[in-house]
Design a protein around this motif. Structure first.
Motif, PDB file in Angstrom:
ATOM      1  N   SER A   1       0.840  -1.209   0.000  1.00 44.73           N
ATOM      2  CA  SER A   1       0.000   0.000   0.000  1.00 44.73           C
ATOM      3  C   SER A   1       0.866   1.246   0.000  1.00 44.73           C
ATOM      4  CB  SER A   1      -0.908   0.024   1.223  1.00 44.73           C
ATOM      5  OG  SER A   1      -1.711  -1.114   1.258  1.00 44.73           O
TER       6      SER A   1
ATOM      7  N   GLN B   1      -8.711  -0.130  -0.644  1.00 43.39           N
ATOM      8  CA  GLN B   1      -9.289  -1.320  -0.032  1.00 43.39           C
ATOM      9  C   GLN B   1     -10.666  -1.019   0.588  1.00 43.39           C
ATOM     10  OE1 GLN B   1      -6.486  -3.028   2.637  1.00 43.39           O
ATOM     11  NE2 GLN B   1      -7.951  -4.376   3.622  1.00 43.39           N
TER      12      GLN B   1
ATOM     13  N   ASP C   1      -5.554  -1.022  -4.743  1.00 41.84           N
ATOM     14  CA  ASP C   1      -4.973  -1.507  -3.493  1.00 41.84           C
ATOM     15  C   ASP C   1      -5.899  -2.508  -2.827  1.00 41.84           C
ATOM     16  OD1 ASP C   1      -3.495  -1.940  -1.294  1.00 41.84           O
ATOM     17  OD2 ASP C   1      -3.635   0.090  -0.474  1.00 41.84           O
ATOM     18  N   GLU C   2      -5.604  -3.778  -3.008  1.00 46.29           N
ATOM     19  CA  GLU C   2      -6.402  -4.841  -2.379  1.00 46.29           C
ATOM     20  C   GLU C   2      -7.883  -4.569  -2.479  1.00 46.29           C
ATOM     21  OE1 GLU C   2      -5.133  -6.140   1.438  1.00 46.29           O
ATOM     22  OE2 GLU C   2      -3.052  -5.712   0.936  1.00 46.29           O
TER      23      GLU C   2
HETATM   24 MG   LIG Z   1      -2.161  -2.659   2.187  1.00 48.61          MG
END
Ligand SMILES: [Mg+2]
Ligand SMILES: Nc1ncnc2c1ncn2[C@@H]1O[C@H](COP(=O)(O)OP(=O)(O)OP(=O)(O)O)[C@@H](O)[C@H]1O
Lengths: 247, 290
Positions: free
Chosen positions: A43, A86, A163-164
């Protein structure tokens, strides 16, 4: 020529070095995945590219321009990038349509009608046609994440950072969000994604990078990383993931 | 994409027919609700009766009734006090938007991190520190008597204007703190999301942070405004003929205090709609969340 070049990037939080001399090149239309244990710096690297964090050393070039130069206007750089978090981070006080058209209208100066037309097109394309007037808290997690992706796409960025994007979703919803990412790849979008979905990563990536304690330990085509990794640490990580049933 | 079944799609199944058990449940709930209402009514009546009996049986009651609850004086005081009250309303209506503007600007000034803005930030902090500490009455004295004494060109000497300036300075500091708390309650990820879309600090504040912050601070703000409505009476100290001052004049010259009751009632009449409006907004927010 590469779209994005990361050279020897360091990032420290206090006396903890989270990124330790990261090098990475991303060509246009390429999909690059970042994998690695929690806390390995995935991240943070994406946030550095987006200039949400300032790097402590090294340089990042976008389209030949050094964006880590303190003199560049960060807002101009961000106009060319899209990031999806995320946790979605939609604006809860705005409808889906307003979430998507905010940046085109207020940053890129697109007229309202035109921005809304493009937003509706994108929403339709990603199965959100009926949701334009809804507020984020009226949507499922999967729908919210797809809106977040559409919001990032609405400004026609050259590069998208994901990001994820599935780790806050339950398995059924993961499928629909991954399908969106697949469609983006087919459309030729350049992407960097941090992910824990190894099967998906293997399928979609052109290049896989394994991050370990802030070091880019290994990178290469997915077949190589997943079948014959060079490093013991990579093998350990993949075995651990395999054991947890995520491959 | 569109052909795929979406999570949350309605499944096939029997339409709902309310069962006998559910009917029985709802009957029980209704009869319980009726019983609670009757108990509440009975206990309220009992309470009011007790208070009235207690007060009217006090040894001083006949004199208090004459001095504070005289219908005759009520009618005689009403026109003067009411006309004074118009001034309170006017001061309130002018001061309120000014306070909002000062509050938002000062709160925003405190969020700007750019070094060039250091003096602005420092000034904003100093302002809130000082004016939250000094009693509103004192601020009104200082502005009302101090400012004109400077004899500077362009400084207003009109008492109502000075009163409004005093109220604005004092309440602006409170409202700035309310807004600042609201701004700080917005999660940093919202700012990150906005900035990552290319919005500048200013636009992030304007389109993302302030609208959310404002929604959160509406109830405390309305509370401050209810209290401002009352505090418009403080300008009486400058000699302005508003409701309290009018009531005072009548009370001291005629030795009857019913005029104070008139003024109190007028203030209550003004604050009640505001209080109900606050409740209404709070209820709407709750419904939105649900
Ligand atoms: Mg992360
Ligand atoms: N703002 C911050 N202040 C201090 N430390 C931070 C900050 N942000 C991240 N870190 C630290 O940096 C390290 C890397 O974090 P990062 O979020 O980049 O990891 P990650 O690889 O994305 O992990 P995950 O897979 O859990 O998302 C962690 O040790 C984290 O505690």
């Amino acid at each position: 020529m590469s779209l994005l070049t990361i050279e020897g990037v360091w990032k420290n939080f206090g006396d903890h070095s989270v990124l330790r001399g990261i090098d990475l090149e991303v060509r246009s239309h390429e999909v690059v995945s970042l994998i690695g244990a929690s806390g390995s710096g995935k991240s943070t690297l994406l946030r550095c590219v987006n200039l949400l964090e300032t790097v402590d050393d090294g340089a990042i070039h976008l389209d030949g321009q050094e964006i880590t130069d303190p003199r560049v206007n960060v807002d101009d750089v961000r106009k060319r990038l899209g990031i999806v978090f995320q946790a979605f981070n939609l604006f809860p006080h705005m409808t889906v349509l307003d979430n998507v058209t905010l940046a085109p209208r207020r940053v890129h100066g697109v007229a309202r009608a035109e921005a809304e037309e493009r937003a509706r097109e994108l929403l339709d394309r990603f199965g959100l046609g009926g949701k334009a007037g809804s507020y984020p808290d009226q949507l499922s997690g999967g729908q919210q994440q797809r809106v977040a992706i559409v919001r990032a796409l609405a400004t026609r960025p050259k590069l998208i950072l994901l990001d994820e994007v599935t780790s806050a979703l339950d398995p059924l919803l993961v499928v629909e969000v991954l399908q969106v990412v697949r469609e983006l790849k087919e459309a030729g979008m350049t992407m960097i994604l941090a992910t824990h979905e190894m099967g998906f990563c293997r399928e979609i990536s052109d290049t896989v990078c394994f991050l370990d304690g802030g070091v880019m330990l290994e990178k290469g085509p997915p077949e190589k990383i997943f079948t014959e990794p060079e490093h013991e640490r990579t093998r350990d990580f993949l075995r651990a993931v395999l054991d947890s049933g995520r491959l | 994409m569109t052909g795929r079944p979406q999570p949350g799609d309605e499944g096939e199944g029997q339409p709902w027919v309310k069962s006998e058990r559910q009917h029985e449940r709802e009957r029980t709930r209704r009869s319980r609700a009726r019983r609670s209402t009757s108990i509440a009514t009975a206990s309220s009546i009992l309470f009011v009766v007790l208070v009235v009996v207690l007060v009217t049986n006090a040894p001083g009651w006949p004199r208090v009734r004459e001095a504070f609850f005289s219908p005759e004086w009520f009618v005689r005081a009403l026109p003067d006090v009411a006309s004074g009250f118009l001034l309170n309303i006017k001061i309130f209506l002018i001061a309120e938007p000014l306070i909002l503007i000062v509050g938002v600007l000062v709160a925003l000034a405190r969020t700007v991190k750019a070094p060039a803005f250091f003096p602005v930030r420092a000034l904003a902090t100093l302002y809130t520190d000082i004016f939250r500490g000094v009693p509103t009455l004192l601020v009104i004295y200082l502005v009302g008597f101090g400012l004109p004494a400077l004899r500077l060109q362009g400084i207003p000497t009109d008492l109502a204007t000075l009163g409004i300036i005093g109220l604005t300075l004092s309440y602006g500091a409170y409202v700035a703190e309310v807004f600042r708390a609201g701004i700080e309650s917005i999660h940093p990820s919202q700012v990150a999301a906005a900035r990552s879309l290319g919005l500048s600090h200013g636009k992030t504040m304007r389109f993302v942070v302030l609208p959310q912050a404002t929604r959160r601070v509406v109830p405390p703000l309305l509370n401050d405004f209810i209290s401002l409505q009352k505090d418009t009476a403080l300008v009486a100290t400058l000699g302005l003929l508003e409701a309290l001052r009018q009531a005072q004049i009548i009370a001291t010259s005629k030795f009857n205090y019913t005029s104070y009751l008139v003024a109190s009632l007028l203030f209550i009449l003004l604050t009640i709609p505001m209080a109900r409006f606050t409740d209404h907004l709070a209820a709407r927010t709750r419904r939105r969340r649900a």
